[in-house]
Design an enzyme around this catalytic site. Structure first.
Site: not given
Ligand code: MN
Length: 237
Positions: A78, A97, A99, A167
């Site tokens: 990603e 980033h 989750h 996500h």
């Molecule tokens: Mn991810």
């Protein structure tokens, strides 16, 4: 490598440990920083759990997600999240980033993540949700190419945080500590908002004016939590 760059990369390593230590990332998730001298490049760990990241794991990538110098290490799938946000947002120096489980429900629900207390003041209008299905149909839900990264960056627009349906989310900042702070308090705000909604009464959020005033105060004291987190989570070896 000059001292400024070395210190920045040390902060990037510490930021990985902090995000892991505070439960914002686990085996997954990542943080990057833009190259201070080459704005079209950024630094990101190789594909590795953030808690394990050391300076030797940091890769230098261009905005298209390719290594700047020949590098056989496996990068994160990603990485396009980072490159495309940096491309779209020249003001952004660091991207997280995550989750984080408290945040994900707000990516699936029509209930918007909005500033529930002063620590969430960087969300004056709440957080928009990136719906990957809109443009890309059925996917594995991840951002695995530049087009998907660009679409995500479009939904982020000029905000500090964007949620990703089913996500996770991304936070951005003008420094590593600010991006980390926003990731930590996105999770905190989501947790508090869920508890508030569970009480069942009418919910009052910060007004835009309150958020703006509070944000200025919080930004002025960013060194305090950063100093604490650094002390608690910095690698010892
Ligand atoms: Mn991810």
């Amino acid at each position: 490598m000059n001292d400024t760059l070395a210190a920045l990369l040390d902060d990037l390593v510490v930021a990985n440990r902090i995000l892991a230590g505070l439960g914002i990332v686990d085996g997954f998730g990542h943080i990057s920083v833009r190259h201070p001298d080459h704005p079209e490049r950024f630094f990101l760990s190789r594909s590795l759990a953030p808690e394990l990241v050391t300076r030797d794991d940091i890769m230098e990538l261009d905005l298209g997600g390719s290594p700047v110098t020949p590098d056989t290490r496996k990068p994160y799938l990603e990485r396009f999240i980072h490159g495309e946000i940096y491309r779209k947002r020249p003001d952004v120096i660091s991207v997280v980033h995550s989750h984080a489980p408290s945040v994900v429900p707000f990516s699936n629900s029509s209930v918007r993540l909005r500033p529930i207390c002063h620590m969430g003041s960087f969300l004056p209008n709440g957080a928009s949700v990136f719906e990957i299905r809109e443009r890309f149909g059925a996917t594995d839900m991840l951002i695995t190419n530049p087009a998907q990264g660009e679409a995500l960056a479009e939904v982020l627009a000029s905000d500090t945080v964007v949620l990703m349906r089913g996500h996770g989310f991304c936070s951005v900042g003008q420094t590593i500590p600010v991006a980390v702070f926003r990731a930590v308090y996105t999770q905190n705000n989501a947790e508090l908002q869920s508890r508030t909604l569970a009480l069942g009464g009418d919910v009052t959020y910060l007004s835009e004016d309150e958020a703006t005033l509070s944000e200025a105060t919080n930004r002025a004291v960013i060194d305090r939590p950063w100093g604490l987190w650094k002390k608690r989570f910095a690698p010892t070896a």
